[in-house]
Each structure stands twice: as C-alpha cells, then as structure tokens.
Design a protein around this motif. Structure first.
Motif, PDB file in Angstrom:
ATOM      1  N   ALA A 598       0.577  -1.226   0.113  1.00 27.21           N
ATOM      2  CA  ALA A 598       0.430  -0.263   0.280  1.00 27.21           C
ATOM      3  C   ALA A 598       0.849   0.843   0.685  1.00 27.21           C
ATOM      4  O   ALA A 598       0.657   2.546  -0.561  1.00 27.21           O
ATOM      5  CB  ALA A 598      -0.533   0.126   1.292  1.00 27.21           C
ATOM      6  N   ALA A 601       2.128   2.067  -3.442  1.00 26.92           N
ATOM      7  CA  ALA A 601       1.115   2.217  -4.709  1.00 26.92           C
ATOM      8  C   ALA A 601       1.138   3.901  -4.427  1.00 26.92           C
ATOM      9  O   ALA A 601       0.783   4.510  -4.896  1.00 26.92           O
ATOM     10  CB  ALA A 601       0.125   1.694  -3.993  1.00 26.92           C
ATOM     11  N   ARG A 602       0.987   4.523  -2.497  1.00 30.16           N
ATOM     12  CA  ARG A 602       0.733   5.653  -2.478  1.00 30.16           C
ATOM     13  C   ARG A 602       1.866   6.273  -2.976  1.00 30.16           C
ATOM     14  O   ARG A 602       1.631   7.196  -3.513  1.00 30.16           O
ATOM     15  CB  ARG A 602       0.397   6.026  -1.200  1.00 30.16           C
ATOM     16  N   SER A 623       5.617  -5.957  -8.066  1.00 33.20           N
ATOM     17  CA  SER A 623       4.506  -6.368  -8.013  1.00 33.20           C
ATOM     18  C   SER A 623       3.728  -7.946  -8.560  1.00 33.20           C
ATOM     19  O   SER A 623       3.130  -8.597  -8.079  1.00 33.20           O
ATOM     20  CB  SER A 623       3.774  -5.141  -9.430  1.00 33.20           C
ATOM     21  N   GLU A 633      -6.111  -9.145  -0.251  1.00 32.01           N
ATOM     22  CA  GLU A 633      -5.217  -7.695  -0.390  1.00 32.01           C
ATOM     23  C   GLU A 633      -4.261  -7.644  -0.836  1.00 32.01           C
ATOM     24  O   GLU A 633      -4.480  -6.539  -1.909  1.00 32.01           O
ATOM     25  CB  GLU A 633      -5.760  -6.595   0.999  1.00 32.01           C
ATOM     26  N   GLU A 636      -4.894  -7.719  -4.498  1.00 30.75           N
ATOM     27  CA  GLU A 636      -5.331  -6.873  -5.358  1.00 30.75           C
ATOM     28  C   GLU A 636      -4.703  -5.197  -5.368  1.00 30.75           C
ATOM     29  O   GLU A 636      -4.507  -4.359  -5.444  1.00 30.75           O
ATOM     30  CB  GLU A 636      -6.570  -6.420  -3.971  1.00 30.75           C
ATOM     31  N   THR A 637      -3.925  -4.920  -3.995  1.00 30.77           N
ATOM     32  CA  THR A 637      -3.470  -3.583  -4.312  1.00 30.77           C
ATOM     33  C   THR A 637      -2.143  -3.390  -5.587  1.00 30.77           C
ATOM     34  O   THR A 637      -2.187  -3.043  -6.565  1.00 30.77           O
ATOM     35  CB  THR A 637      -2.959  -3.121  -3.080  1.00 30.77           C
ATOM     36  N   THR A 640      -3.956  -3.045  -8.347  1.00 28.63           N
ATOM     37  CA  THR A 640      -3.805  -1.540  -8.971  1.00 28.63           C
ATOM     38  C   THR A 640      -2.188  -1.172  -9.364  1.00 28.63           C
ATOM     39  O   THR A 640      -2.437   0.094 -10.009  1.00 28.63           O
ATOM     40  CB  THR A 640      -4.113  -1.202  -7.459  1.00 28.63           C
TER      41      THR A 640
END
Length: 934
Positions: A598, A601-602, A623, A633, A636-637, A640
């Motif tokens: 996470a 991604a940010r 990734s 989760e 899923e991230t 993204t």
C-alpha cells in the motif's frame, strides 16, 4: 409475601433448529450447531468454498433476542460474521431474499496468530431484536498455515432471549416496580440475585454457552434441576437448604468440567485406536461419577427423579427436530485453551463464601483407595470479581489469573496506567541497560536514559519529550562533533522507543525523529550523511511497526513512513522507496506485506519514477511477485500498481507479464489486469466484445428474417402472375397446332420471371459466370482461381480474404497459436507477438465503420462489402493477392454495387465473415462450414 414474576420472562436459552445452510464439509453439518456438549465439532464450510457462506436458524418461538454467543474454531476463522433477523422466511428462500431480513450488525473475529491457532474465541454480542429467524453470514477466512482449504467454521452458537408475545408484559413490570417503590424494596438487592425476583435482564450462568460446552451433559442436567430447587427454596424462604444447594451446584460444576475433559480424552483415544486408554478413561469416569452421586445421596440431595440416567443415549439437540440422530465427532485438538472476548460487560455475578457442607469431588484413580480424601478449600482469585462472561473458560485453569491475550491491543496498552500514578523518579538502569546504552549515557546523561528505559510508560514519554526540548534549544555555534554525537545518541533512544507498544511513547519517538530530520540537521547545517544515518537506522523498524497487531499503530506508522519519504531532506536521498520494493520475507506478517504494498502504491502516485529511487523494472518485478501472495488484499493492491504503471509507461510493462492468451486469462488476477489495459487503451474488453457481437448477431438475424419475409411476398406475387399467364395461354391454343402455338403464345411478361437456375454456373463471391462452373468446376474455381478467396496456410481451408483474420483467431485448427495485435488488429503468431508489439512498425487499423482492413497487403481502404471486390479484383487494388497472376480467363462480372439476384430459397451474395458454399451438393450459403479440398 409478594408474588414474584413468572420465571419465563427472564432472558433464557432459546432452542433453535437449522433451516438451511449454503454448504458444509462431510461430517460437519450445520445441524451440529443444535447440540451443545464438550465433544461436538460444529459446522464447517466446504473446502475452497465461495464467500460469503450462510446459515439460517429458526427459533422455537418468536422471541426478543438479548444476547448471542459464538464459539469460533481455533484456525478456521471467519474475518467477519453478519447477523440478520426476520419474522418469517420468504416463500422461496433459495436464494434468500435480503429484504425479508433486517441487518443487526456484525462482529469481527481475531486471526488467532498470537496463540499459534491453539485457542478458541468465545464472542458474546448483546442485541435487542425481535424475530423468529436468524441468518448468519460468514465472510472470507483469516489465512494461516493450518487452514489449507480456506474454510470457515463455527463450533457452537447460543441464543439467549425471552418470548416476545406478552402484550401486558410492560404493564406488569411497571406495576411491580411501583409496588416495590412503595414497599421499600430494592430491585438491585443482591439477596434477590440468582432468583426470579432479581433483575429482569438477569441471565443465569447455566444458560451460558461455556456451561454446556465444558460440562458433562448428565451432570449439567442435575445442576439445572438443583438450581430449580434452589429458586423454590428461596421463594419459600428456606435459606439453609438454598445455601446447601448452592454449594452442591458449585461443586458439581467442577465435577462436570472434569467429566467433560475425560470424555474428550476418551474420544481422542478411540480416534487413535488406543482402546486400552479409552477403557481406562471410561472406568475412571464411571467410578468418579459413582463417587459423586454417592456424595449427593449422603447429603440428601439425590432422589429417583434427579439421578435418573439416560444410559447409552445420544446427545439430544436443543429442540427436537426431524434431523437424523447426532453422531458426536471427536475434537482434533482436545483441551484447547479458550479466550473470551466481550462486546459489552455483563452484569456482575455475585459470589458467596463456600459452605462448610462441601461435596467430596476429588477424582479417584481406578486402582486407588476408596477412602474419602481431604477436601482442600477452593482457591479464591481475583477472577471471582469479574463478570461471569469475562472469566477464562475451564480449559485455562492451568494458569489461574492469566488473562487471555486478544487479537489486537486496544489504543492504550494494559501497561498504560494513569499518569498520576507515575510520580517520582524512574528506577535506575540495570547493569545490562548500562552496557547497552553506555554511549547514550555518556552524551545525554544517565537520568534521561534511565527515563527512556523505565518500566513506567509515562517516564519513557517524558524522557523523549525532554530530549526533544534539549535538541531544540541547542545553540547554533555548538561544535559539529558534539552535534553529531548527540544526534546518534538520540537515534539510539528513538530506535528503542519506536518498538514501544504504548501509543504515546511511540508517537513521541516519531515526533522527535521528524524534528531531527527537518529542523535539527538543517539548523546546524549537518551533512546528508547524518540524514542518511537517521533514515537507515529507523526505517526498517518503522516498516515492521506497519504490521503491528494494533490497527491504530499500523496507521500511524504507515502515515509517518509516507510523510518521511516526502521530506525534502529525505526525498533526494531515494532511500525509502528502495526498501518498499524488496521481496517479502518468508515469515513476515500479512499486515506488514499489506502495508508495504500500500505504501508503494501511494509513493508511486506522490513521487513517480523520475528521481525517486524507483524504476519500472524494480516496481514491476515486486508487483508481479506480490500477485502470488496468500493475502487477497495484497494481490489486489499489486493489480492496482500494475495498472498505474501501464498508464504511465504503456506497453513496456507487458515484458514482465505472461502472454495475453486464454490460458493466462484463466487466472482471475491476470484477466483483471489485461481487461484494465484494454480500458486504459480505450479498447473494448472481452465482455464488451461479446456483448457487441451478440447485439450484431441479433440485429443481423432480425434483418434476415425481414428480408425473407419480403422475398416470400414477392415470390407469391410472381406465382400469381405466372398462373394468370398460363391460363390466358391455354385459352389461345389452337387444336391443330397445339405444340407450336403453345410455345409462341408465351406472354410478354414471362421474361420478367426470374430463372430458377440463375445461380447455376455463377461464382457468388467474385460474380464470374462460366459454362464450366459445374459442381466440380466451381470446386476447382474456389480452390485455385477465385480472387475473393484464399487458402489458410495453417489448416489448408479455403476462406474469404475479408474474414481471414477472424478465421485465424477463432476457427483455424491452429487458433491457439495466434494473438491479436491491439494496433493493427491482425492475427500474429504468439511467439512473434511481443516483438511485433515492441517494434511498433505495423500500420494502425481504423474502426470498421471508417475503413476495411486487408490481411494481405495490411492497408486500410473504403468501408463496405463492395469495396472488397474493388480492392481484391481491381487493377489498382491489393498488390499481394497472388491469385491475380493465375487467372487464366475472365468471365463477365456483375457491376460493382450489385449483388446476385435472389433465388426462391432466399440465397444472396457473400458477406464478410461467411464460409465457402457451393450452390449444389452439400455446402450452402451460411451453412457454418468451411470449404476444404476433396
């Protein structure tokens, strides 16, 4: 004496039956939930089931539910359970109509990692809802190494409530309260507690789930009967007898727990086929039970009704239903430690001093002496002051007073006492702490370091705040060496404080670290090496704290890592992003992995790839590996991140992914990724393409039916005209020259009647007509000469050139070896497709509405079906149509824009995408077959 309220108005255990469930593993039906006993195994979902899973229970009567109790499995744990209630079931309740059920809420269950999946959670939920049907919805399971089939399970459920159909209940309650007020009675009087004259919301411990799950069923029944007698004795004011019964009940509860434990041990021995041990346990149970019953008779507490034993009878469900007889299953992990969590504290259960008339319940060894042993007074611990539901279940009696550890710490740790109680100086440093922190003591002083090492959290926080103030007040002219040594000693204490489980201490450490990086180092003009030292010494610990069991600490740590990465002093160093693309450690917590992906991604959105320490190669490799992580989760991230990378860098990310084919798309994650790519490119997804094809097919069928209907009308009109002409002709025939005059008497309109054999000797693709076009001649023409057709090099079938691309992708025997280029829309061999896409030298295709696309010369030309003839047969058309050089003769062709005339059967000229027909013998237009050489 005042008449007491009826007992049934108190909340009590509500019986239920299982109406249905979404599925179960063999031997673990949802009907197992109808029985409460130490040996039950409860319900388990099917292996690799889809979520959510559902169970619907029907209570024996319409009631007001006060409390729900759930006993979770030790490792097949649902992450969340939702509760719905209804007055009745829908007429067709498969699938259940959600609008008939009212949602009550949900509870979250812990993942049980801290206990190593060796404890069960007893979750109690207080509600206030009326209905007769209760639906439980189980969501995705917590992942652990024991739950290899991703199942969820429920060992037991208990419903506590009272009947809802009392219209005068509130009036009676109000009237009784009014009488109590004028008589001076206190409804909270502890003397009334435990009887029907106590509080109206009092729940008996005998109705608690823990009582049935850890009590021998036979002893539990005796305890309930003795409890009824105790209430009757209280009502009749026979307090000595009530006291005697109360002590007997307390002793029998210990007996029932021991017998229940013996029963579990016996079942485990049978499962292991250790029949000697099973026999020993059985004898031990019988002798112990006989000794206890003898004690009951000795104290005049037993009679024929109380001691009636249902020998060799199976366990009975809470209510009698039509379900088959229950076959108890053995526990896989006997004597599991239990952990009790509550959503709200229950009312305290009063404790009394033990009576002097205690029963002798010491266990007897099968070969031991039968003399009554000495009775030890029961141990009294602080647990007796806890509410009944807050006490450890019987299985944790090995460690009395040891409270069970919950799955997540609360915002304030248990060690966080009131700050007012932390007065005074911190305790001195131990020898070990002095050796460990000697360098910090030399720089910062022993008093400050002792505060940072104190066992009292407030001293630890005060020490960090004092250090913060000290660093802020350091003058600018301080020597560089002193500044550096102070900084490194501070970082040493910060590292220790970052690991602190107390939230205020943890936050104080982050505040100090931020000040050092953004103010202390710039103020004193220290080098980047000091900033690097601060970051590299603290970031690994901070990333570990992003996986903390406390959700609040996880969020604080993650936000600070992101904030620190954006500090201008840290951003240029490009240190933090490199930590985020490192592979997951084998034994890392799922929370750590989720926080890491996470954060990546940010930071990708905040920093991008240029001058950030991140590269397309490192991000994509990380990734793609994250796509294999066991936590949904995290996967899923990762999807993204890959889609964000594709938006920024286009087709270059395809090098790190498997080819886009039917095999790869069987994986849901890769299917989502490739469909995401299509949306980013503005291309239709597979689902949209299928919908468009379906709509086009339906529209074509509709037009075809309309054309057939119109042609049938025209044909009927022609037949009527022909009949009229024949009638006139027969009247004009002369008797003497009937044959000759008959041929001359044909009406002038007869020539307008279409020949039934108009399509004979005609190629319906190129429009060429020849007397040599017999059935065999047409076969030869299709096979070698027709300019509109070509042979597939891979399956040797003859197909229209206009549909060659579609044939290679969907019909050819080698179709699995082809893929479609998203630029030129042509069929390319899959082993050449990555290079083809990377080269970008193909001519981009236009929309079908704007242009046709030739698969031979790869050019775009005018749209429409007639444009295909001009392109493939005209002198200025396709230069790659090799059949032009082999045409030996040219027959007159139909003018462009015209199609062959329609026969009675409704056959018309070819359309793009059609198969090769012959006008006679087996193959016909639109037959769905492809022409092959015979």
């Amino acid at each position: 004496m005042r008449e007491e309220a009826p007992a049934h108005r108190m909340p009590h255990k509500i019986g239920f039956v299982v109406v249905s469930s979404s599925g179960h593993e063999d031997g673990f039906s949802a009907r197992e939930l109808m029985i409460h006993a130490p040996t039950v195994s409860g319900w388990r979902s099917p292996r690799f089931c889809q979520f959510p899973q559902e169970i619907v229970l029907q209570m024996v009567e319409r009631c007001r539910i006060r409390k729900l109790q759930l006993l979770a499995h030790q490792y097949m744990i649902s992450s969340k359970i939702e509760f719905y209630i209804s007055e009745s079931l829908p007429e067709y309740f498969v699938p259940y109509q959600a609008e008939r059920f009212r949602r009550l809420g949900y509870v979250s269950l812990c993942d049980n990692e801290k206990t190593g999946c060796k404890a069960r959670e007893l979750k109690s939920v207080y509600v206030d809802a009326v209905g007769q049907f209760l639906k439980l919805i189980f969501h995705q399971n917590h992942v652990n190494k024991y739950n290899v089939y991703n199942q969820v399970a429920l060992v037991a459920i208990n419903i506590i409530g009272d009947p809802a159909d009392f219209s005068d209940d509130s009036n009676i309650t109000s009237r009784e309260k009014l009488i109590d007020h004028y008589l001076g009675h206190n409804t909270e009087d502890p003397a009334l507690e435990g009887s029907c004259a106590g509080k109206s919301d009092y729940i008996s411990p005998l109705d608690d789930l823990a009582f049935d799950m850890y009590q021998d069923p036979e002893v539990a029944q005796i305890i309930r009967k003795l409890d009824e007698r105790k209430r009757e004795a209280v009502q009749k004011e026979r307090y000595d007898y009530a006291k005697k019964l109360k002590q007997a009940i307390a002793d029998l509860q210990k007996v029932g727990e021991r017998l229940g434990r013996y029963e579990v041990e016996k079942r485990c021995a049978v499962e292991k086929e250790d029949y000697d041990l099973a026999k020993e346990k059985k004898q031990q149970m019988e002798q112990y039970r006989a000794k206890v019953y003898e004690q009951l008779e000795l104290h005049s507490l037993a009679d024929a009704e109380l001691m009636r034993r249902p020998f060799d009878s199976p366990l009975q469900p809470l209510v009698h239903s039509g379900s088959p007889r229950h076959q108890p299953a053995t526990l896989s992990l006997p004597q599991q430690e239990e952990r009790v969590t509550e959503n709200r504290f229950a009312d305290p259960f009063p404790q009394e001093k033990p009576s002097s008339h205690s029963l002798d319940i010491s266990p007897q060894h099968p070969t031991g002496d039968w003399a009554p042993p000495t009775i030890d007074p029961p141990r009294r611990t602080h647990l007796e002051s806890l509410p009944y539901d807050e006490r450890p279940l019987p299985a944790v009696r090995k460690q009395p007073g040891a409270a069970a550890v919950g799955p997540e710490k609360s915002d304030g740790d248990v060690s966080e006492g009131p700050r007012a109680g932390a007065a005074g100086d911190p305790e001195p440093l131990t020898e070990k702490a002095l050796r460990e922190a000697s360098s910090a003591v030399d720089v910062l002083g022993e008093a400050l370091v002792a505060g940072a090492y104190s066992k009292t959290w407030s001293h630890r926080e005060d020490a960090l705040l004092a250090l913060y103030k000290q660093l802020m007040e350091m003058p600018v002219g301080t020597p560089k060496e002193d500044l550096k040594s102070t900084l490194r000693a501070s970082v040493f204490l910060i590292r220790r404080a970052i690991r602190d489980i107390v939230t205020p201490v943890f936050q104080a450490s982050l505040k100090l670290l931020k000040m050092i990086i953004t103010q202390y180092i710039p103020k004193h003009k220290l080098s980047k090496l000091e900033t690097t030292h601060c970051v590299e010494r603290t970031i690994p610990i901070l990333l570990t704290r992003t996986g903390d069991s406390s959700a609040r600490l996880r969020v604080i740590a993650s936000n600070f890592v992101q904030e620190m990465a954006l500090f201008k002093e840290v951003k240029s160093l490009q240190i933090i992003p490199s930590y985020l693309v490192q592979p997951f450690k084998a034994k890392s917590s799922p929370h750590v992995a989720l926080s890491q992906v996470a954060l990546l991604a940010r930071l990708l959105r905040d920093l991008g790839l240029e001058c950030s320490g991140l590269t397309a190669d490192s991000v994509m490799k990380f990734s793609v590996s994250a796509l294999e992580h066991r936590v949904y989760e995290v996967r899923e991230t990762a999807v993204t991140i890959i889609l964000d990378m594709y938006k920024q860098h286009g087709a270059s990310v395809l090098e790190y992914l498997p080819p886009d084919d039917s095999t790869t798309r069987k994986n849901v994650l890769y299917k989502t990724i490739f469909e995401g790519f299509a949306k980013i490119d503005g291309r239709p997804t597979d689902a949209e393409i299928r919908a468009q094809k379906k709509a086009a097919t339906e529209e074509a069928e509709k037009r075809k039916k309309e054309e057939i209907k119109a042609l049938q009308g025209q044909l009927a009109a022609l037949r009527e005209m022909q009949a009229e002409v024949q009638e006139k002709e027969s009247d004009a025939v002369k008797a003497k020259n009937q044959d000759t005059q008959g041929r001359k008497a044909a009406p002038p309109d007869a020539a307008e009647i279409p020949d039934n054999h108009y399509l004979d000797n005609l190629c319906i693709f190129c429009g060429e007509r020849s007397d040599s076009f017999t059935e065999e001649g047409l076969d030869l023409h299709y096979w070698k000469q027709c300019l509109m057709l070509t042979r597939c090099d891979y399956c040797k079938q003859v197909v229209e050139i206009s549909s060659l691309t579609e044939h290679l992708l969907t019909e050819c025997d080698k179709k699995d070896g082809f893929g479609k280029c998203y630029r030129c829309s042509e069929a390319i061999l899959k082993e050449e497709l990555p290079r083809h896409i990377k080269m970008k030298d193909c001519n981009p295709a236009k929309s079908e509405k704007l242009a046709n696309r030739c698969p031979l010369c790869h050019e775009n030309f005018t749209p429409g079906e007639e444009a295909w003839k001009a392109h493939l047969m005209g002198p200025a058309g396709c230069t790659m149509n090799l059949r032009k050089t082999h045409v030996l003769h040219t027959a007159p062709t139909l003018p462009l824009g015209k199609s062959p005339a329609v026969t009675k059967s409704g056959t018309s000229g070819p359309k793009a995408g059609s198969k090769i027909p012959t006008p006679k013998g087996g193959l016909s237009k639109g037959s769905g077959r492809t022409y092959t050489k015979r």
